[in-house]
Motif scaffolding. Structure first.
Motif, PDB file in Angstrom:
ATOM      1  N   LYS A  93      34.977  22.443  47.623  1.00 25.14           N
ATOM      2  CA  LYS A  93      35.170  23.078  48.940  1.00 25.14           C
ATOM      3  C   LYS A  93      34.189  22.451  49.938  1.00 25.14           C
ATOM      4  O   LYS A  93      34.233  21.276  50.169  1.00 25.14           O
ATOM      5  CB  LYS A  93      34.994  24.588  48.817  1.00 25.14           C
ATOM      6  N   ASP A 132      36.880  33.955  43.461  1.00 28.85           N
ATOM      7  CA  ASP A 132      35.916  32.906  43.797  1.00 28.85           C
ATOM      8  C   ASP A 132      36.627  31.556  43.797  1.00 28.85           C
ATOM      9  O   ASP A 132      37.062  31.084  42.745  1.00 28.85           O
ATOM     10  CB  ASP A 132      34.805  32.932  42.736  1.00 28.85           C
ATOM     11  N   ASP A 133      36.781  30.963  44.967  1.00 29.15           N
ATOM     12  CA  ASP A 133      37.409  29.629  45.085  1.00 29.15           C
ATOM     13  C   ASP A 133      38.928  29.638  44.948  1.00 29.15           C
ATOM     14  O   ASP A 133      39.527  28.648  44.532  1.00 29.15           O
ATOM     15  CB  ASP A 133      36.855  28.636  44.030  1.00 29.15           C
ATOM     16  N   CYS A 140      29.947  29.704  48.084  1.00 26.62           N
ATOM     17  CA  CYS A 140      29.897  31.075  47.533  1.00 26.62           C
ATOM     18  C   CYS A 140      28.859  31.983  48.179  1.00 26.62           C
ATOM     19  O   CYS A 140      29.185  32.951  48.855  1.00 26.62           O
ATOM     20  CB  CYS A 140      29.600  31.029  46.040  1.00 26.62           C
ATOM     21  N   ASP A 157      36.128  33.942  48.495  1.00 25.45           N
ATOM     22  CA  ASP A 157      34.937  33.675  49.319  1.00 25.45           C
ATOM     23  C   ASP A 157      35.092  32.439  50.201  1.00 25.45           C
ATOM     24  O   ASP A 157      34.392  32.291  51.191  1.00 25.45           O
ATOM     25  CB  ASP A 157      33.662  33.612  48.462  1.00 25.45           C
ATOM     26  N   GLN A 158      35.989  31.552  49.849  1.00 24.35           N
ATOM     27  CA  GLN A 158      36.400  30.429  50.707  1.00 24.35           C
ATOM     28  C   GLN A 158      37.682  29.850  50.126  1.00 24.35           C
ATOM     29  O   GLN A 158      38.194  30.368  49.149  1.00 24.35           O
ATOM     30  CB  GLN A 158      35.383  29.297  50.855  1.00 24.35           C
TER      31      GLN A 158
HETATM   32 CA    CA Z   1      33.184  30.304  45.878  1.00 23.00          CA
END
Ligand code: CA
Length: 473
Positions: free
Chosen positions: A304, A14-15, A54, A291-292
């Motif tokens: 983000k 995540d991230d 997310c 997720d990004q």
């Molecule tokens: Ca994320």
């Protein structure tokens, strides 16, 4: 006769920005286990998310559709778990399916995971230390705390699923880490990394947002200035001039970020070792993605949301000895909405008719279809909430990026209803890779702007999204 289709191990953090992975040329850390996936498989240089946050990215991955179709436009629009997903198709065709870790698509009977034989997920963002998990029960679900560090626990659960599997059938496993999401809390094992060194600063750490749309300066995600004491684990010296504050905060921020990344890397190594020890590596597709992307002090920011490169780009590495040449690198444009049809094809299944992404399975064999996309569509819906980032949409080609900050909540849940005059940005990514020089009003690019706007509106119509009412050209 055992089912010979490949296993698929999908590891998503995540991230985690690509520029904090050594296989992507990181200047700031080493990720030897992630590099194993890239070295023995394929590294995608141009994998992009269609909405850099997310919950929406996770819905796009599972359904293969854009957020205006799946309804998950912001953090407040949770996914309806009756929606078709590629996982449900895999399961129906004989795959055993598991999901462990961060779900973040909503809680309760309407939103918790469906399509999985086994699952255990964090409620919302979840905690780093001694996290509570949601487990399925006969009548629904229940929450229980699990002692330990979240990245280790999610890996332990994934390994337990693999050990208990039916070896006659293929598996599809989602190992979804919470890390390295805010507030970047390392475990004891990695807490002392980087103590006596300075991490190199990104070239745009002291960005003053000149010659950009006003959205960049308005964003509230600057090093130190917008960090909370919890983020940096100390009081923040707000009396420092902003340049010095950024310099100071960057070191505290990035070291914790990289420490939690180091734990992910170790735990990915545990999964790869298991596959090796069990003789599963050859017929298992291993994916690592996030997720990004994320700003690692780039433009003076954390977080983000923006369509800028650091946030738009997803790390995506994929190993499949039976189908991908070791050490290969792909430059074609792939999107999070492509994952679903790709994994279905690898499992010998057709895409669902409603899926908007396209299988990139041919790219794995080094073959790019002649009509592969040359541009992509992006939209960030969550106007202003959390970091004062204005709602925007845009297109990116291999060379140019055009962004339209329509800056309006449009009644979207989870947005703040306060609108601004829309603005355009155009960047030449070849001449200006850090996106510091908006050339949209430069008369010598007038024709280019017309062409790119037409391409943006074509992409928008192609995916069935609506243009903002003030976007008239
Ligand atoms: Ca994320």
């Amino acid at each position: 006769m055992p089912d010979q289709r490949p296993n698929i191990l999908f590891i998503m953090s995540d991230d985690h920005a690509a520029h904090a992975m050594s296989c992507y040329g990181s200047r700031i850390n080493q990720t030897p286990n992630l590099d194993r996936i890239a070295d023995e498989g394929m590294r995608f240089e141009n994998c992009f998310c269609t909405n850099s946050i997310c919950t929406p990215s996770r819905a796009a991955i599972l359904t293969g559709t854009y957020n205006h179709i799946n309804g998950v436009t912001t953090l407040s629009t949770h996914m309806d778990n009756r929606l078709p997903t590629f996982v449900k198709d895999l399961r129906a065709s004989g795959y055993q399916t598991g999901m462990f870790g961060k779900w973040h698509l909503g809680q309760g009977a309407a939103h918790e995971p469906t399509g999985f034989d086994e699952w255990a997920v964090l409620p919302g963002q979840g905690l780093y230390h001694n996290p509570t998990f949601i487990f399925p029960t006969e009548n629904g679900s229940e929450k229980r705390p699990v002692p330990g560090y979240v990245t280790d626990i999610i890996t332990d659960m994934s390994l337990d699923f693999l050990r208990a599997r039916d070896s006659e059938r293929p598996f599809f496993l989602m190992c979804h880490h919470k890390a390295p999401h805010r507030a970047w809390e390392p475990d004891e094992k990695h807490a002392h990394m980087y103590l006596n060194e300075d991490i190199p600063e990104p070239p745009t750490l002291y960005d003053e947002y000149a010659n950009r749309a006003s959205a960049a300066e308005a964003a509230e995600m600057r090093m130190g200035l917008h960090h909370q004491p919890l983020d940096l684990k100390c009081e923040i010296p707000h009396d420092l001039p902003e340049r010095e504050l950024r310099k100071w905060a960057y070191q505290r921020y990035i070291k914790d970020y990289l420490r939690v990344v180091a734990s992910i890397d170790d735990n990915v190594g545990r999964l790869l070792d298991y596959l090796d020890a069990e003789g599963l590596a050859e017929n298992t597709v291993v994916i690592y993605t996030s997720d990004q992307g994320f700003f690692l002090g780039d433009h003076g920011w954390y977080d983000k949301r923006f369509m800028y490169e650091e946030s738009l780009r997803m790390p995506y590495i994929m190993r499949y000895p039976a189908g991908i040449a070791a050490g290969s690198v792909n430059q074609d444009m792939v999107l999070n909405v492509d994952f679903a049809p790709t994994y279905l094809e690898l499992a010998g299944l057709p895409p669902q008719p409603a899926m908007q992404g396209r299988s990139f399975a041919p790219l794995l064999a080094g073959e790019c279809p002649p009509d592969w996309r040359e541009s992509m569509y992006y939209r960030y819906w969550m106007h202003k909430t959390h970091h004062n980032v204005y709602a925007h949409y845009g297109m990116r080609s291999h060379r140019y990026k055009l962004i339209y900050y329509y800056a309006d909540a449009l009644g979207t849940a989870g947005s703040i209803d306060e609108s601004y005059t829309p603005e355009w940005e155009l960047f030449d990514l070849e001449a200006d890779p850090y996106e510091l020089n908006n050339i949209v009003d430069d008369p010598q690019h007038a024709e280019l702007v017309v062409t790119l706007k037409a391409e943006l509106h074509r992409l928008q119509a192609d995916v069935g999204d609506e243009r903002y009412h003030l976007d008239v050209n």
